[in-house]
Design an enzyme around this catalytic site. Structure first.
Site, PDB file in Angstrom:
ATOM      1  N   ARG A  89       0.844  -1.198   0.000  1.00 41.36           N
ATOM      2  CA  ARG A  89       0.000   0.000   0.000  1.00 41.36           C
ATOM      3  C   ARG A  89       0.884   1.255   0.000  1.00 41.36           C
ATOM      4  O   ARG A  89       0.530   2.282  -0.541  1.00 41.36           O
ATOM      5  CB  ARG A  89      -0.882   0.009   1.247  1.00 41.36           C
ATOM      6  CG  ARG A  89      -1.908  -1.114   1.274  1.00 41.36           C
ATOM      7  CD  ARG A  89      -2.817  -0.983   2.485  1.00 41.36           C
ATOM      8  NE  ARG A  89      -3.864  -2.020   2.511  1.00 41.36           N
ATOM      9  CZ  ARG A  89      -3.727  -3.198   3.122  1.00 41.36           C
ATOM     10  NH1 ARG A  89      -2.618  -3.488   3.761  1.00 41.36           N
ATOM     11  NH2 ARG A  89      -4.709  -4.078   3.104  1.00 41.36           N
ATOM     12  N   ASP A 149      -9.989  -4.249   8.378  1.00 43.99           N
ATOM     13  CA  ASP A 149      -9.061  -5.273   8.883  1.00 43.99           C
ATOM     14  C   ASP A 149      -9.725  -6.102   9.977  1.00 43.99           C
ATOM     15  O   ASP A 149      -9.503  -7.313  10.081  1.00 43.99           O
ATOM     16  CB  ASP A 149      -7.779  -4.601   9.409  1.00 43.99           C
ATOM     17  CG  ASP A 149      -7.048  -3.843   8.304  1.00 43.99           C
ATOM     18  OD1 ASP A 149      -7.174  -4.245   7.131  1.00 43.99           O
ATOM     19  OD2 ASP A 149      -6.364  -2.844   8.610  1.00 43.99           O
ATOM     20  N   ARG A 152     -11.986  -8.634   8.427  1.00 42.92           N
ATOM     21  CA  ARG A 152     -11.201  -9.755   7.893  1.00 42.92           C
ATOM     22  C   ARG A 152     -10.734 -10.666   9.035  1.00 42.92           C
ATOM     23  O   ARG A 152     -10.760 -11.896   8.925  1.00 42.92           O
ATOM     24  CB  ARG A 152     -10.007  -9.226   7.092  1.00 42.92           C
ATOM     25  CG  ARG A 152     -10.442  -8.632   5.764  1.00 42.92           C
ATOM     26  CD  ARG A 152      -9.272  -8.146   4.935  1.00 42.92           C
ATOM     27  NE  ARG A 152      -9.740  -7.772   3.602  1.00 42.92           N
ATOM     28  CZ  ARG A 152      -9.187  -6.815   2.863  1.00 42.92           C
ATOM     29  NH1 ARG A 152      -8.132  -6.142   3.310  1.00 42.92           N
ATOM     30  NH2 ARG A 152      -9.673  -6.543   1.667  1.00 42.92           N
ATOM     31  N   HIS A 176      -2.561   0.460   8.874  1.00 42.56           N
ATOM     32  CA  HIS A 176      -3.300  -0.361   7.904  1.00 42.56           C
ATOM     33  C   HIS A 176      -2.332  -0.875   6.843  1.00 42.56           C
ATOM     34  O   HIS A 176      -2.516  -0.691   5.662  1.00 42.56           O
ATOM     35  CB  HIS A 176      -4.415   0.502   7.280  1.00 42.56           C
ATOM     36  CG  HIS A 176      -5.222  -0.180   6.224  1.00 42.56           C
ATOM     37  ND1 HIS A 176      -5.891  -1.360   6.422  1.00 42.56           N
ATOM     38  CD2 HIS A 176      -5.487   0.177   4.935  1.00 42.56           C
ATOM     39  CE1 HIS A 176      -6.522  -1.706   5.309  1.00 42.56           C
ATOM     40  NE2 HIS A 176      -6.287  -0.791   4.394  1.00 42.56           N
TER      41      HIS A 176
END
Ligand code: APR
Length: 307
Positions: A89, A149, A152, A176
């Protein structure tokens, strides 16, 4: 009923609009994109589901005409480049920083009282950028990362336990990023019972690792980053704000001494209501978790320095 703008009508933006509309809590969703006719097309496609799906939210597309976003209660920023397989990311920082800054300026010109939800990656740094360049009160800038997150994390826990994820609770705090997020296995529970009662330390470590690379795993499978769970996480977050639900979700917010950190935006549990994030919930972390949080904050700070 509320007006919500979603900037960027790509995979994540369109998914945000779809889930927000399906939950029927907003009067209008404006989808805006820089690509000619793209947002209009997505909006029309979504509006053609209303007769079938039965929602009343109006979805309106716009090619870069920010006047359409005027007086939005919440603005969600998804515009930018997604990662491709093998990318982190963090590698998106250069391109997305310019996009997020310009988009923020345009949105605030027309919706000076909006609460801003940042989705573009690297999300912690983009949230920090949004906060620093806009000068908005800190409670009105929220990075969406922890909510995704955590969803998940609950999924991986539910798979290992063989139970529905709606019965599993768990939070991911910290950055993140694949190496900066902190799934809090010690505090995760199944119907209020610590999951350590059902899963071995080894199994919990595996779940933690799968959660941390949850996004990267999907990027490798899909060829681009995921959108359904990000869109659902945004819709849950936005609903808690506009419906003043006071839900607790880990979000990326500016810390002012909380968790021993300042001058940083990073994931911690917050209460979400009408005025944005209203309160930071202080978790009683153990020494190992505190050390992980400090390491995560150092990595996020390092990334912010690249701005
Ligand atoms: N203004 C408005 N829209 C823009 C701008 C801009 N300045 N720059 C890019 N866009 C639009 C693109 O035209 C594209 O339609 O943003 C959209 C991004 O969509 P996708 O490429 O499908 O990317 P997506 O998967 O939706 O991810 C968007 O969210 O999860 C994060 O890492 C991800 O940063 C990425 C963002």
């Amino acid at each position: 009923m509320s007006k919500i703008s979603v900037i960027g009508a790509g995979n994540v933006g369109a998914s945000c609009a779809e889930y927000i509309a399906m939950k029927n809590f907003a009067s209008e969703v404006i989808l805006l994109d820089i690509k000619e006719n793209f947002a209009e097309g997505k909006a029309m496609d979504l509006m053609q589901t209303t007769a079938l799906n039965g929602f009343d939210t109006r979805i309106v597309g716009s090619t870069n005409d920010y006047s359409k976003t005027a007086n939005s209660e919440v603005v969600v920023i998804t515009s930018g480049v997604p990662r491709k397989p093998g990318m982190t990311r963090e590698e998106l920082i250069g391109i997305n920083a310019g996009i997020v800054k310009t988009v923020m300026e345009n949105c605030l010109q027309h919706s000076p009282n909006a609460i801003i939800v940042v989705v573009s990656n690297p999300m912690d740094t983009m949230t920090y950028l949004a906060k620093q360049t806009s000068g908005l009160p800190k409670n009105r800038i929220i990075g969406m990362g922890g909510a995704l997150d955590s969803a998940r994390f609950r999924y991986f826990l539910s798979q290992a336990l063989g139970v529905p994820s709606s019965e599993v609770d768990g939070m991911v705090i910290g950055g993140h990023g694949d190496t900066t997020m902190i799934p809090l296995t010690r505090l995760a529970s199944y119907k209020g019972v610590p999951v350590s009662q059902f899963l071995s330390a080894e199994e919990l470590e595996k779940i933690k690792a799968s959660t941390m690379v949850g996004g990267a795993t999907l990027t490798a499978m899909l060829g681009t980053s995921a959108w359904y769970a990000p869109g659902a996480a945004v819709s849950a977050l936005v609903q808690s704000i506009v419906c003043d639900q006071k839900k607790m979700m880990p979000c990326c917010v500016a810390l002012d001494g909380e968790y021993g950190q300042s001058d940083i935006c990073i994931g911690v549990p917050v209460i979400l209501g009408k005025s944005g994030w209203e309160k930071i919930v202080n978790l009683d972390l153990n020494d190992a978790e505190k050390a992980e949080f400090e390491k995560s904050a150092a990595a996020v700070r390092n990334m912010n320095a690249a701005l």
